[in-house]
Structures are given as structure tokens and as C-alpha cells.
Design an enzyme around this catalytic site. Sequence first.
Site, short mmCIF file in Angstrom:
data_model
loop_
_atom_site.label_atom_id
_atom_site.label_comp_id
_atom_site.label_asym_id
_atom_site.label_seq_id
_atom_site.Cartn_x
_atom_site.Cartn_y
_atom_site.Cartn_z
N GLU A 104 11.56 -16.22 -6.48
CA GLU A 104 11.44 -17.67 -6.56
C GLU A 104 9.99 -18.09 -6.45
O GLU A 104 9.53 -19.00 -7.15
CB GLU A 104 12.26 -18.37 -5.48
CG GLU A 104 12.23 -19.86 -5.76
CD GLU A 104 13.21 -20.66 -4.95
OE1 GLU A 104 13.83 -21.56 -5.51
OE2 GLU A 104 13.36 -20.37 -3.75
N ASP B 207 7.41 -16.35 -7.35
CA ASP B 207 6.75 -16.06 -8.63
C ASP B 207 7.13 -17.09 -9.67
O ASP B 207 6.31 -17.48 -10.50
CB ASP B 207 7.14 -14.66 -9.11
CG ASP B 207 6.45 -13.58 -8.28
OD1 ASP B 207 5.39 -13.87 -7.70
OD2 ASP B 207 6.97 -12.46 -8.21
N LYS C 172 2.44 -0.45 -7.04
CA LYS C 172 1.96 -1.61 -6.31
C LYS C 172 2.55 -1.49 -4.91
O LYS C 172 3.76 -1.58 -4.72
CB LYS C 172 2.42 -2.90 -6.98
CG LYS C 172 1.93 -4.15 -6.25
CD LYS C 172 2.15 -5.38 -7.09
CE LYS C 172 1.44 -6.59 -6.52
NZ LYS C 172 1.90 -6.99 -5.19
N ARG D 134 -7.39 -10.19 3.59
CA ARG D 134 -7.71 -10.97 2.42
C ARG D 134 -7.86 -12.47 2.73
O ARG D 134 -8.70 -13.15 2.16
CB ARG D 134 -6.62 -10.78 1.37
CG ARG D 134 -6.95 -11.50 0.09
CD ARG D 134 -5.99 -11.14 -1.00
NE ARG D 134 -4.67 -11.69 -0.76
CZ ARG D 134 -3.68 -11.62 -1.62
NH1 ARG D 134 -3.86 -10.99 -2.77
NH2 ARG D 134 -2.51 -12.13 -1.36
N GLU E 100 -4.54 -0.98 0.60
CA GLU E 100 -3.35 -1.58 1.21
C GLU E 100 -2.99 -0.86 2.51
O GLU E 100 -2.90 0.36 2.54
CB GLU E 100 -2.20 -1.44 0.20
CG GLU E 100 -1.12 -2.45 0.36
CD GLU E 100 -1.43 -3.78 -0.32
OE1 GLU E 100 -2.56 -3.96 -0.84
OE2 GLU E 100 -0.54 -4.64 -0.29
N LYS F 225 -4.30 -1.30 -14.98
CA LYS F 225 -5.69 -1.75 -14.99
C LYS F 225 -6.42 -1.14 -16.18
O LYS F 225 -6.12 -0.01 -16.57
CB LYS F 225 -6.42 -1.29 -13.70
CG LYS F 225 -5.77 -1.78 -12.43
CD LYS F 225 -6.41 -1.18 -11.17
CE LYS F 225 -5.63 -1.62 -9.95
NZ LYS F 225 -5.98 -0.90 -8.72
#
Length: 702
Positions: free
Chosen positions: A46, A48, A129, A150, A186, A302
Site C-alpha cells: 500500500e 508503494d 534487496k 539513513r 544493510e 544496478k
Amino acid sequence: MTTATIPVEDMTEDQAKEELARLAREIAEHDRRYHGEDQPAISDAEYDALRRRNLAIEQFFPHLVREDSPSRRVGAPVSEKFEKVRHKVPMLSLDNAFSDEDVVEFVARIRRYLKLEPHTPIDMTAEPKIDGLSLSLRYEKGRLVSAATRGDGQEGENVTANARAVADIPNVLSGDHPDVIEVRGEVYMTHRDFRALNARQEAEGKQTYVNPRNTAAGSLRQLDPAMTAARPLKFFAYAWGEVSEMPAPTQMGMVEALKSYGFRTNELMRHCETATELLAHYKAIEEQRATLSYDIDGVVYKVDDLALQQRLGFVSRSPRWAIAHKFPAEKASTILRGIDIQVGRTGALTPVARLEPVTVGGVVVTNATLHNAEEIERLGIKIGDTVTVQRAGDVIPQILGYVPERRPKDAETFVFPTVCPCELKTPVVREGTAGGGEGVVRRCSGEFACPFQRIEHLRHFVSRRAFDIEGLGERQIEFFFNDPDLSVKSPADIFTLAGENLKKLKDKEGWGEVSAANLLAAIEARRTIPLDRMIYGLGIRHVGERTAVTLARAYGSWQDFHDAALAVAAGDVAAREEMDALEDIGDAVIDAVSNYFAEEHNRAVVEALAAQVDVEDAERPVMDSPVAGKTIVFTGALERMSRDEAKDMAERLGAKVAGSVSKKTDLVVAGPGAGSKLKKAAELGVEVIDEDAWFARVGGEV
Ligand code: IVH
């Protein structure tokens, strides 16, 4: 009213503006919950969908992109607990792909931008990811000197002490490393460690955690590093920020270098050359997903060549050279217990589904936004129904429909209220659309009398991009509004509160002498405020952050802006024309400014506020490049770059790119085949150069 269900292509400009404003607000709230509190309220799917809708509208109406648009921002503001660190190189986010077609289009877009022939192979990488928390680690002379989360992409939290407690993060780099390198990647927790931690928590009678991602985030943001050390966190390195000497010219080479410095890197990263190869690797990773020891939520693609990455650059918050291909959403069913109505700043009534808590993909979901009455009708749901809820990664869930066989006999049809849920019970009006039909948005007609709208106005006033008063967040405002002693009803009341005394505040629930003194100091600190924030803080419809900056730069001082706004409201034609001449300011903004200042109540609120604060004059931007401030037209065929790339390059250097040649044009860059524009330039005596001369002129700058 809600513009939430109008298809983008059917929107009027006003509806688009309204919808962009709503999306900016809603997404900001979810970001805050997700990043600030590690407690998402909706599904990734949702979330996104909200972001995609925002982007789609912005692509349709590029001139309406708001200064505070979610597309220009990543994540949530930093939490107050840690010291803030400004990232030297911003930590940006990735655009998402949800289908094979999106991936094909991603590759095609890159080819178009780089002016490559269709089907030319491009060196790319595909890797999992990781569903964790991104972290930037700065090493100077091989030693870890700082670690930052971040945050909002520009500014993160300083979690250096905690990062040192993570076994996977080397304190000293091995091998031949650059003098300065920021390693990004990460932080995550494995399934096994997560289960063991929860078992321990349970045995000790402590609170258990919802999923590995939130646990990793919570663990890294512990104020006590010993607590972090007790949590088994891991780290995958996959990117970098500032680097003094680049060890390799490709993504693959860089990741290998990171590995040689002592970082864990992901073994599932592969080299690919076409969309078909990317998709094949996506499938392979998806098949292994269940057997991996950590959570992943998609595959990241990428461009491998760093020089090409550089040329491709960024579109607002995400690079053009990368994309995250997300795994499909997860679903669950639960019971719709009720529907609440929320009232926004402009009085729009939004229905919110209250759900029986249900875990969807590791997150407990308790509510979902229903957008408007039409959405409830479209779904056909009744209170008491078993509904299907979807969330893709971690954030607000979406209701997909209900299960007819499970509908109870006493299922209740929701009746959209005809009066505002506030104590005044003001009638709700349905707005007309520009086409003359009835709009979907229902609005409380109470305006300044409606306490919900007043609270929302105050929330906007103290929000991060407006007055940003530390310690007086959107949550506290409601208490300040309702408390009979504090009685903060309008922005000026916040400043008189600071002026009076500490006593009123310090005896209130949750406030001690220190916190009260801190708040009063934070209020004092905002008594001097930049002009654009002042204008934005007023909460005039259609005046987003970007418009506020335009107005501030144009009028320069509060006095001049205020005079102009009053003149426009009084119907002064010259003042209106002057405002209309400003770039990106059209009738919608001018009408909104006019309506706002025509209202006596607003004028009083503004004057009271202006008497409390010192508004700083606007700064005019200065940029140092050979083309800064110039208006440039590109025409004819360009050979070394696409038109988009040329435009981006010029804008990065502070120039404005126009589509046609006029008296205002300073420079025309013409390629072969240039026609009428070249003629026009000659007539007007505008300087004309070719593509090579353009590169020669700006070469050193790009
Ligand atoms: S590359 C310029 N690679 O996803 C962007 N990001 O939505 C560089 N993430 O903020 C990011 N795994 O926290 C990249 N293999 C991976 C990733 C990854 C997870 C996260 C990261 C980023 C977010 C973007």
C-alpha cells in the site's frame, strides 16, 4: 473531499494539487511510523502504491511537484535521541519495479537516456534487496570514525558506538584501502538469531519482537551500546558514499574491494546484460528466498559501469541507474471491526478501517485507509466482514475485498456521516469538480470553528518543514490545544506560551521542569524564522514548500509579501499580475492566497503570529558556474547525450532550460538539423554554440 480515487489522467490541475498534498501528508506520516517508531501501520504494497500514485501525478503535472514531495525525500526525520550527522553524499532510495514490464522499461529507459541502440547489452548487476536498515560507515586511514543511519537521506543518526558493537563491522579495514571511504550497506538479523532473541525475551518476561527488520532497527538504535552488543546484528556491504580514491571502475569491482577490506558481501550478486538475464536471476533468487537465513524483499538491479552511473544521475530521490524489483505482496484475512473518520487540515473526511489485529508478513496490522466513501462502496464491505488485507514489505495495508461466505447476518453497512465528527457537528459538504460533477471529497464546512481542522492547522504549523519546533510534535499539539491552561488555539499562542512562564507547563502530565524548559527554549529558537518557512507554515492551500520558497524569493521580505497578499485579496489587479508573473505560480495559488487573506479570521491569526516572530528576509540563490542563472535552449540532434541528459546537466549547473527561443534566452546549443529556433536566435542576436562547445564551456563542471 478525497481525490484519492480519481484516475490520474482524469484529474484537473486543482485535483492533482490536492491529491499531491494529501499524498505528501499521508506518506510523511507512514515514513514517520516506519522509520521513526519502527512501527509500520500499512503494508509495503500500500505504501508503494501511494508513492507510485504520487509519482504518476507528478509525471502528468510536473509543474505541481511540491517542495515537500515524497519523491524528493527518503525515509523519516531522525529520532531525537541521537546526535544528528549530515551525510556528505546523500543516502538515497531506490525506485521500485513490480512487474517484468517495469524491468524491461527500466533497461529501455537507460538505453534511451544514454542514446544507445535498442538491444545494446548493458553491463548490470542483480543482487538481493536485504530487508534491514541501511547504515553508512566512515573510515579514515582505515579506522572506523563514524556510523550513521539513513534518517531522511540528508541527515541521519550518529550510532557510531553501536556500530562498533556489531561483529560484522570491522573497526579497522584490511588490505589496501583508500584514505577515506564511506561504506554503506544493510544491518540485518538472521531468522535464527531473531527466534533465539525472542525466546530469551519471553523467558525473561519481556516484550517480544515482531520481525527481524524492526528488531535490527530497534537494536541499532539502542541508546546503550551494550544493549546493541547483546543483539546479534549482521551487516552486508553493497554501496559507498564519499571515497578519496576509487578502488575500481565498476559496481562489481567496488563490491569485491569492499570484501577485501573485511566486509561481508552478498554471494547472490550476478553480472547481467539484458532485462531477460535480470529477470532470470530474479526468479532464481525468489526460488531460494525461503531457504535464505535472512529476509529479503526483492532484487536490486544496478548499472555496473560507474562512469555510466554518473551520467545517468538521479531523479529526485532515486538513481536512474538502479531499481528495486519487489517481491509480490503478502496477504491475510481479518475482521473489519469498524470505520473511523479522520478530519484533515482542509476539513477533508477520510475513512479509516479498524481491523482485528492480524500479522501479515511479520507485521501486526490494525488499520487501513479507505480513502473515501466511494472506495468503501467499490469494495462493498460492511462492518463485521472478513476482509482480505495486503501488505508488500513493511508499512499501511490495503483492503482488497471481503469474503462473501463469511459475512455475518448482522454485518452493518457503514453510513458516511453527514456532519463532522467534531463536537460542533458541522455539516459535511461534498465538493464539486471542475467539470461540474460531484467530487469524492467530503469536507467539514466548519473551517476555523472545527477543532479538528484547527488542530491539523497547528500540526502543519509545527511540522518539520514549517516551524519545526523540537519537542512540540504533531502528537503533543492536540494536548496543548485541549488543555484549558495551555489553550494553544493558534500559532501565536505557542509563542505567548513561551513568553509567559514555565509553571503552567511543568506540572502537566509527562512534563517536568527540564523538559518544559527545553521546550520553551526550542520555541524561543524559532522566534526567528526564514521567510519561506513562515509562508509555508501559514498553511495556505496550494502553497507547498516549493511555492513558499518561490514567493519568499520573489517578495524578499515578510512586509512585502504580506502587503502583496493583502492587495491581491482586496482585488488589486496590478498586485495579482505581479504574482501571476512569477514562475510556477498560477491561478490556483493566487486564488488560494487571495481567499486566505480575504478571510478576517486568517488575517487576525497572521497578524498575531507576525507580532510574535522575526521573519528573516529571503536569500537569493547564488551559484558558481559558467551558465548559472542563464536560460538555455537545446535544439537539433544532440550526439553525445540525450535531450534529458542535456537538460539535467544544465539544471545541475544552475541554468534554466527553456523549450523555445525568446528575448529571455541567453544561449542556444544547436545540433545538426536545428531549424526555426536557430533562425529565431539569429534574429534576436542570441549566442549559438554547438554540442562540443557546450562541453568545452561546462566541461570541468560536470
Ligand atoms: S543500493 C542509491 N542495494 O533498499 C541507492 N540498497 O529502497 C543505493 N537495500 O536505502 C542503495 N538491499 O536500505 C541497495 N542490495 C542493495 C540493497 C539496498 C537493501 C535498501 C537500502 C536502500 C533501500 C532502497
